[in-house]
Structures are given as structure tokens and as C-alpha cells.
Design an enzyme around this catalytic site. Structure first.
Site, PDB file in Angstrom:
ATOM      1  CG  ASP A 252      -1.829   1.393   1.779  1.00 35.51           C
ATOM      2  OD1 ASP A 252      -2.921   1.436   0.723  1.00 35.51           O
ATOM      3  OD2 ASP A 252      -2.277   2.136   1.989  1.00 35.51           O
ATOM      4  CD  GLU A 304      16.267 -14.778   2.849  1.00 29.92           C
ATOM      5  OE1 GLU A 304      15.511 -15.103   4.087  1.00 29.92           O
ATOM      6  OE2 GLU A 304      16.900 -13.449   3.472  1.00 29.92           O
TER       7      GLU A 304
END
Length: 598
Positions: A252, A304
Site C-alpha cells: 500500500d 529466500e
């Protein structure tokens, strides 16, 4: 291009057929980088990179499905109905905020980033949703709000009771006031919800104290992203949700985290010379270069994890070339294309922004995204049916305004959707648009809950009109949204004929139109294709392009246009093609034609 130019259009198609037989197919407007990064046969565009051609469906939780009969949608409601969303053929669902919150801004005021608000359920409900999403092979994207939190967040509460200059206050943007006794705010910035962007606090000893910055409501203090501790905190939040199976994040106000050094005054809200129509081109609270370091760190975190966890920026920056900076290879995967969303029903304007978007995003090897509706703007069925300009820029319509033409709006909305889904790149859908829903434009003031309505004393209507709960069936007064009559916003009466139940059995319904469009889009790999504009379509009333041997034509004019010979795969409505001859495309309509079978 009407009948007088039809032969030129047909000649172009014939030329394409002949040239394709000798493998010399010309390109009207080649996008070499775009083809390289999005051609499904190219080694850099693996099947794992689902986000390059994705269709992502936005769910606004409080308006999706209520299972507790309190009139507010919840996570179990999403889990129960998620198979309907998967049945559309989407790749992922983006959930608007469901975090713990006092709900002063519909969840965009977060009090705990690691908890589910009780009105939506609990963490187990989120885990159950992930389990169901995995079963349906749909990814779940979490809506993260890193620019600001709620004034009820523990960190902000600690800042209020801590002294000036303390580590607790450094999590936020506190400044001394100006003028005698500091009675003036630190600068002249205004809140997006109206009024000053600064609120003065009372210090622990009872004296008038510093001001804190809030670009939105006064209950939403901005974080201080110059403080490394803020970055550490949000990396921990990312990992919390990624560990629970989130497929990524929609971020956002992604462009607002870092503010210009010194927080200088700003004249504000005047069109930038290089960005006509954009009032924040030089705004010191937006688009600062240091914010890109934040997202490089976040991208590294996502990488990751397995399964291509993605980041999408709500970065409303201009020009479009600057927006592409957010999706460089080591930053976000996607960014919303707001210039496309805000382009009106005009062929030349649409062609210009699409061409410019492809060029800008191709230059960084990223997919362009396309969107027509979301929870912050009037739905496109309402917007495209407007018969008079909105009296409030960017706001929806109210009961005192000239009402939209619902028939025209739906016809244009379906045509615009079919045109959009033919474009290469990713696409975002907003819940309910597959039902042909427009806004509730008849909401009385007593029902409005958007804080911008209250902060401007009603001068702005706010966004409630596009956030009305969905109609599922006729089982209750709330049209199946809740088992009770409760609905946090009232639904328009005309929605009784637009329920999912009513549309499922109708082969011509908007719901089944969306399903077929998404099926064909996937079958023909349009999201991974390459766009070539057709000759004689550079007009305000006609657009056409070829993508993956599919011809996409949009008639924005007032007269029928002649189509080339070929197999019509899908038209935007049952009346899109002339009843007497399928060679004519009617106004406010779009069509997909297979060139391979022509």
C-alpha cells in the site's frame, strides 16, 4: 474507420496471412525487449514466473462473504467461497487488509501486523484459507501497509508516553511546531483525507508538545523510514506471513515511505509540467529515491522462499517511466498501472498509454499490469456509464448527482475487460466486476464510513460506493452475503438480478463471459504474448491489435465497424456482433478473432 476504410483493414489481415505462410510476419510496432522477456519459449521466462502473465483477483474481505451474521465479511467466508474465485481461472487472490485494527479506515489503520482482526477471524482461519488456496492452486497475496499504522499500535502508544528525541519516537515522524510556542504545524502538508497532515500531541507532563505526521487520517501516523529499526520491524513482518504460506504482498502507498530530507513546504496539487493531470509530480512526500533500497531488501527476503513469492507496488507515480523504476530486476515484480486505469473511453488515449507502458516496462524486463477497478475508485461499469462528468474529481457518484447509464456502462465495461485481457502482461480484477456490478450511487450520508467523507464535511463522498458487499443468491435480504439481513453497507435493489446464483445458469451472463475470457486467455497464452497494433486503428473510436495470433478489436465509436474474416472466439456481449452479419462489430463492443483459423 467505418465502411469506407474496411477494405484497408481486410487487406492488412490478408497480408498477415500470406506473410505468415512464408514466416515473414511483419510487426506494426515491435517491442523487442517485451518479446524477449515474455515470450514463453525464451529461457528467461520460465513457467515458475507466474507473475509475468498472472490474473490476480482482489478480495475486499469485509464485503466478500459473512459467515457470522454480523454484516461484515470474514476469512472463513473467503475460504468457503474460494472455489468460485478459482473457477474463474485466476492465479492468485490479493486480500485487502485483515490485520488487527480499530477499523477507522477499513483496516488500513493497522494496530498489529501479526494478528487477524477478530471481525475477520483469527490466525487459524488464515491458515485454513492458505490450506484451501493450496488445494485450489491459487496463491494468496497479503496487503501490507508500511507507510503508516494505527494510533493504537503498541509502538505509537509507546512513542506518545516517551520523551522527545527518544528511540520510541524515532519510529515515527515527530517534529516541533513552528511559530511562537510551536502553535503552527512543522510544514504546510495536507492530509489526503482533508485538513492538515500534522496533529499535535499532549506530552506526558500535560504540556502541548510535538506534532506527528499522518499523510492520511490523524489516526494513521506515518512511520519514520529513515530509522533502520523500522526496516527491521517490517522485514520481520514479511517473514511472519511468508512463513505461514503467503504468496507475496501488495504494498500500500509504496511510493510514500521515505520523505524528502528536511520535510520542506510544498505548494502542492498543481499539475507537473512533465505529468499533466498528476498533481504530485514534485511532492516531497512521494517517490524519493531512497525508498527503492527498501524494496531491494524485501525482494531479497522473498527470494529466500520457494514458489515465486511476489511484490506488487501501489506506486502512483508519474510519468509512466518513473513507475517502471519500481519493477527493476532487483525490486518489485509488478506495479499497478494507474495511468491505464484512469484513461477514459478514447482510443487514441488508450493506445498512447498502452504503447508507452509497454516501452517503459520492457526497458527493465518487467511485465506491464492492467487494471480497470479496485476498492479506491468507482467501478468501471459505473465510470464508463457516466453521462456527465463527476462533480468531484476521483470520487464516486451520490444520490444528488446525474446517475450513470447502467446499460451503457455494462456494455462498455465488458468490452473494456475483453480488450484488457487481450493485452500482454498481468491483469487485476476486483471482486464483483465478474458479475457486472457498478457502484451503489444512491448511498445516503448516514451509511458512509470512508474517513474522507467525515474529514471534508461531505465535500468528498469517499469510496464506499465501490465497496458494497457482494450479492451471492436470493437466500436473504443481504442477497446471500450474510445469512442474516445484516450488511455493513446497503446493496442496490437492481443487484437482485446480478447474483452469482442467477448468473451461473445464464450462458450470456457477465460471470460466464469472464470465465470464457480467462479460459481463452490462458489457452492462447495472451499474457506472455507480444502486441502489434493494426493499421488504420489509430483513432478515438477504434482500436485493434494482434497478440499470439489473436486479433483484438474494440469499437469505442457510435457506428458499427467491419471486421476481417476469421473465427470469432469471443465477443463482449451477445449483441456485440450485428444480428444480420457477424462481419460487423457494434458500438461499445469488443471481439477476439483467431487469425490462425481465419
Amino acid at each position: 474507420m467505418h465502411n469506407g476504410n474496411a477494405s484497408t483493414f481486410r487487406d492488412f489481415i490478408v497480408m498477415m496471412e500470406r506473410m505468415s505462410q512464408t514466416e515473414e510476419l511483419p510487426t506494426a510496432t515491435p517491442h523487442e525487449i517485451h518479446a524477449r522477456f515474455q515470450d514463453p519459449t525464451h529461457e528467461s521466462s520460465t513457467s515458475a514466473e507466474w507473475w509475468r502473465r498472472s490474473v490476480i483477483y482482489q478480495i475486499y474481505p469485509r464485503s466478500f462473504r459473512d459467515t457470522t451474521s454480523n454484516g461484515i465479511g470474514d476469512l472463513p467466508g473467503i475460504t468457503a467461497e474460494l472455489h468460485h474465485v478459482a473457477d474463474l481461472g485466476v492465479d492468485a487472490v490479493w486480500l485487502s487488509p485483515f490485520f488487527a485494527s480499530p477499523q477507522k479506515d477499513a483496516g488500513y489503520d493497522v494496530s498489529d501486523y501479526r494478528a487477524v482482526d477478530p471481525i475477520f477471524g483469527n490466525l487459524q482461519d488464515f491458515d485454513d484459507l492458505i490450506t484451501e488456496a493450496n488445494r485450489l492452486e491459487v496463491k494468496i497475496l497479503v496487503d501490507l501497509v508500511p507507510n503508516h499504522c494505527s494510533d493504537e499500535h503498541a509502538l505509537f502508544r509507546q512513542a506518545l508516553v516517551s520523551p522527545k528525541g527518544s528511540a520510541a519516537r524515532e519510529f515515527f515522524i515527530f517534529r516541533d511546531g513552528r511559530g511562537e510556542d510551536g502553535q503552527l504545524p512543522p510544514n504546510n502538508w495536507l492530509s489526503h483525507f482533508g485538513g492538515s497532515a500534522w496533529t499535535r500531541i499532549t506530552e506526558p507532563d500535560g504540556t502541548k508538545g510535538q506534532y506527528y505526521l499522518h499523510l492520511f487520517d490523524s489516526s494513521q501516523p506515518d512511520f519514520n523510514w529513515d530509522n533502520p529499526a523500522v526496516g527491521d520491524e517490517f522485514e520481520s513482518v514479511l517473514r511472519f506471513w511468508l512463513d505461514r504460506g503467503a504468496g507475496g504482498f501488495r504494498v500500500d502507498v509504496a511510493h510514500a515511505l521515505v520523505k524528502a530530507p528536511g520535510l520542506p513546504d510544498w505548494n502542492g496539487r498543481a499539475d507537473g509540467a512533465d505529468s499533466p493531470g498528476y498533481p504530485f509530480a514534485d511532492a516531497p512526500m512521494f517517490g524519493q529515491s531512497a525508498v527503492h533500497d527498501v524494496y531491494r531488501r524485501w525482494r531479497a527476503v522473498c527470494e529466500e522462499y520457494d514458489g515465486e513469492r511476489v511484490l506488487c507496488a501501489e506506486a502512483n507515480v508519474h510519468p509512466i517511466e518513473a513507475m517502471a523504476d519500481w519493477v527493476r530486476p532487483d525490486e518489485m515484480h509488478q506495479s499497478f498501472n494507474f495511468p491505464f486505469l484512469h484513461t477514459g473511453w478514447d482510443g487514441k488515449a488508450l493506445k498512447a498509454i498502452i504503447t508507452r507502458s509497454l516501452k517503459a516496462f520492457d526497458a527493465v524486463g518487467a511485465p506491464t499490469t492492467w487494471v480497470l477497478s479496485n476498492h479506491d475508485v468507482p467501478r468501471h461499469a459505473t465510470r464508463l456509464g457516466a453521462v456527465a462528468p463527476s462533480p468531484r474529481d476521483g470520487d464516486g457518484l451520490g444520490p444528488d448527482d446525474i446517475q450513470p447509464d447502467l446499460h451503457l456502462g455494462l456494455a462498455r465495461a465488458r468490452a473494456a475487460t475483453l480488450f484488457m485481457l487481450g493485452l500482454p502482461g498481468g491483469a487485476y480484477l476486483y471482486q464483483g466486476e465478474e458479475l457486472g456490478l457498478g457502484d451503489n450511487t444512491m448511498l445516503d450520508p448516514e451509511y458512509r464510513q470512508d474517513p474522507s467523507f467525515a474529514r471534508t464535511n461531505g465535500e468528498r463522498l469517499g469510496r464506499d460506493g465501490c465497496r458494497v458487499p457482494l450479492p451471492w443468491d436470493s437466500s436473504s435480504a443481504s442477497l446471500g452475503f450474510s445469512d442474516s439481513e445484516a450488511s455493513w453497507l446497503p446493496q442496490p435493489q437492481e443487484w437482485a438480478s446480478l447474483t452469482r446464483e442467477a448468473q451461473t445458469a445464464d450462458p450470456h451472463s457477465t460471470l460466464n463471459f469472464y470465465k470464457e475470457a480467462l479460459r481463452l486467455r490462458s489457452a492462447h497464452q495472451l499474457g506472455l504474448g507480444d502486441l502489434n497494433w493494426l493499421e488504420d486503428t489509430n483513432t478515438s473510436s477504434l482500436l485493434g491489435f494482434e497478440n499470439s495470433e489473436i486479433l483484438v478489436v474494440l469499437n469505442l465509436g457510435t457506428e458499427p465497424v467491419v471486421l476481417p474474416a476469421g473465427e470469432v472466439l469471443l465477443a463482449s456481449s451477445s449483441s456485440a456482433l450485428d444480428a444480420a452479419t457477424s462481419a460487423l462489430l457494434n458500438p461499445n463492443s469488443a471481439v477476439w478473432i483467431s487469425l490462425h483459423h481465419a
